[in-house]
Structures are given as C-alpha cells and as structure tokens.
Design an enzyme around this catalytic site. Structure first.
Site, mmCIF file in Angstrom:
data_model
loop_
_atom_site.group_PDB
_atom_site.id
_atom_site.type_symbol
_atom_site.label_atom_id
_atom_site.label_comp_id
_atom_site.label_asym_id
_atom_site.label_seq_id
_atom_site.Cartn_x
_atom_site.Cartn_y
_atom_site.Cartn_z
ATOM 1 N N GLY A 105 0.842 -1.210 0.000
ATOM 2 C CA GLY A 105 0.000 0.000 0.000
ATOM 3 C C GLY A 105 0.872 1.252 0.000
ATOM 4 N N TYR A 148 5.311 -19.741 8.696
ATOM 5 C CA TYR A 148 6.268 -18.975 7.896
ATOM 6 C C TYR A 148 6.059 -19.250 6.408
ATOM 7 C CZ TYR A 148 10.849 -17.070 6.492
ATOM 8 O OH TYR A 148 11.862 -16.349 5.916
#
Ligand code: UDP
Length: 330
Positions: A105, A148
């Site tokens: 973003g 992960y």
C-alpha cells in the site's frame, strides 16, 4: 544506480542491515522500519550518524505514514528462524500478510517500486531437487513451519496481485539458507548454533542423523544479487542461494575442525517437517543478473566464526567487569 530513497522493513535484522549498509555506501538515502522483535539496533548503530539514514521503530503489520517521497519499498521484515516459528507464530503470519499488504500500500501511494524478500521455504519439503522457481512446493499448511511458509506464499501472491491489478513494479526473491555476521547467537539456526557450541566447547546438536542437506550462501553474495535485481525489470520470483550442498553432519565436522574445538556431536530428535534436501537451481539468476555466489564456505565460516568469537569475548569481559566488585577483586 543513481541516488534513491529506499525504505527497508526489517532493516535492523541480519539481512536487512547488510542491505542497508550496501545501499547507503552506494549513495542512497535509506529509511529503516523495524519493530526490533528479532532485529537489533546494534546492527545499524554505525549508520545513525549518516545524514542519509533514518530509523523508525514501527511494526509494519500496522499501517505506516511516511512524510517523504520513496523510490523503493523493500519488505524484509519477518522473524525467520525455525525456533521463531513456535514463539512468534502469529507475528510471523501477520507480517507476511498484513505487513506485506501495508508495505505494498505504501509503495502504491508513493508510486515506488516494491521488493519482496521471500524464501526457499515456499518449496516446503521439496519433492523436486534442486528447486527451480517453477516448482510449486510441498508445504504442510498446518505444521509447525506452516506459519512462515504460508505467510511468505501469501506475500508472493499479494505482490503479484498488486503487480497485475495496480501495475506496481515488483521484484520477488526466494532466499535460500544464508549466514554471516549479525545473525543472532541464540536464533537456533544451524550455523550459529554449531559455531557458538564449538566456541564454548559444548556438544554440537545435530538433529536426526544429520543426513539432511542444505546449501548455505554468505550474506554479501545475497546482497550483491539483490542489488543487481533492483536494476532488472523482472517480476517473477528469482532464487538467490548457493548451490554448494552438504549435509548437516558434514557442517558439524567442518565447524569443529575450523574452530579447533574439543566439542563432540550429540544427536537430537529431528524436528517435524524438517526439509530433507534443499539446493537452489540458480539458472534464472545467472541468466538474468549474471550473478552467482563467490564466497567459499570456508571463507564465509571464518568471518562468521570471528564475529561470534569477538562477541563472546566482549560479553565475557563485561561479565567479568560486573562480577569483580561482587567477589571483592578490583
Ligand atoms: N539443525 C541441526 N542442529 C541445530 C540446528 C539445526 O541439526 O542445532 C538442522 C535442522 O534440523 C535443519 C538444518 O540444520 O535440517 C538447517 O536448519 P536451520 O534451522 O538452520 O534452517 P532451515 O533450513 O531448517 O530453515
């Protein structure tokens, strides 16, 4: 590369801080964003007096506002050691998902390029050997490593979606086992465990029979590949690793020999879902970047052993200074 403003999430960590050093030395402005959960100010304190360096203590899993233009957002924040997978499972899932979303973003808002540090863990316990970028992997999503592996797989997925939907200029690397100075002594990974155990005459903890293999690249080789990829417009994942493969047992013997240690080897249980073999196929990086690792294992290990030996010596001397008055010695 002309001077750029580059934000690195996780820039106080092991790999991020080496990257920050190189980018600063090339004349760029570097902004490090790190919440110091596994990173350390010690890794970047030598940069604090540089006019083109800025540190922001912040968790990128939360939104961030930056008051200047950026050319690059490089997302390197994430705990990455198998012992973190248990202790920091939710922060790992968040930084790979929410953190990558926030970093993308920011890149979109600033019209900056975006660089994702992904991992060989996206291949899981691979059924194809060595692993090319076209292999989709063999991951257990609910196993101990899944937090992960899946967060990085999601990170790659959202990065490609931002590239396709919003036209963000992205890079994705899959980093294979990397070692060097500034790894945490207690981060549980095999190179720092073995070196610290050998230096302290403790038994080297080989998991399983030590027949599992890995291929280790020295951190400066990795950083050289990263910097080269910044200048090449290629949006799909690129493996960066050293194809020289050896077993964990061979590594234990090498570390004992190189430290001239009296340590023995103790065999401990193999962790669940521990990948049996791992070696990168680096044809893509060779062709695209004219890159391949240059540092031999012996040379990289020497530098890493020296780093941990100095660290242990300085910890010992500060402990001694602290204890002297307590036991009545001046
Ligand atoms: N390992 C080991 N002893 C240790 C730490 C790790 O035998 O003290 C093994 C581990 O089981 C794995 C390999 O070394 O097969 C590499 O582990 P590491 O945690 O460094 O990274 P991974 O490649 O598993 O993410």
């Amino acid at each position: 590369m002309s001077s750029k403003t580059i934000l690195i999430t996780g820039g106080a960590g092991f790999i991020g801080s080496h990257l920050a050093d190189t980018l600063i030395s090339q004349g760029n402005r570097v902004i490090v964003v790190d919440n110091l959960v596994t990173g350390s100010l010690k890794n970047i304190e030598h940069l604090f007096d540089k006019p083109d360096f800025k540190f922001i203590e912040h968790n990128i899993s939360e939104k961030i506002k930056i008051d200047e233009d950026l050319d690059w957002v490089m997302h390197f924040a994430s705990p990455a050691s198998p012992i973190d997978f248990q202790k920091l499972a939710i922060p790992i899932l968040k930084v790979g998902s929410l953190g990558t979303h926030n970093a993308l973003g920011l890149a979109k808002e600033k019209q900056a390029k975006f660089f994702l540090a992904s991992t060989s863990e996206v291949y899981g316990d691979p059924l194809v050997h060595p692993q090319p970028e076209t292999y989709w992997g063999n991951v257990n999503p609910i196993g101990p490593r899944g937090v992960y592996d899946e967060s990085k797989r999601f990170a790659e997925s959202i990065t490609m979606a931002y590239h396709r939907e919003h036209g963000i200029d992205v890079r994705i690397i899959r980093i294979f086992n990397t070692y060097g100075p500034r790894m945490r002594a207690d981060d549980g990974r095999v190179v720092c465990n073995f070196i610290n155990q050998a230096l302290q005459s403790e038994a080297l903890t080989v998991y399983g029979e030590g027949k599992q293999s890995r291929s280790f690249q020295y951190v400066t080789d990795l950083v050289a590949g990263i910097v080269k990829l910044m200048d090449v417009k290629y949006h799909l994942p690129v493996n960066l690793g050293n194809p020289y493969e050896f077993t964990v047992h061979e590594l234990a013997e090498k570390v004992i020999e190189m430290t001239d240690s009296k340590s023995e080897i103790s065999y401990e249980p193999l962790p669940q879902d521990d990948p049996q073999r791992r070696r990168p196929d680096i044809s893509k990086a060779k062709e695209l970047l004219d890159w391949e690792p240059e540092i031999l294992l012996e040379d990289g290990l020497t530098k890493t052993i020296n780093y941990f030996a100095e660290k242990l010596a300085s910890e010992l001397s500060s402990l001694e200074a602290k204890l002297r008055p307590e036991i009545g010695i001046k």
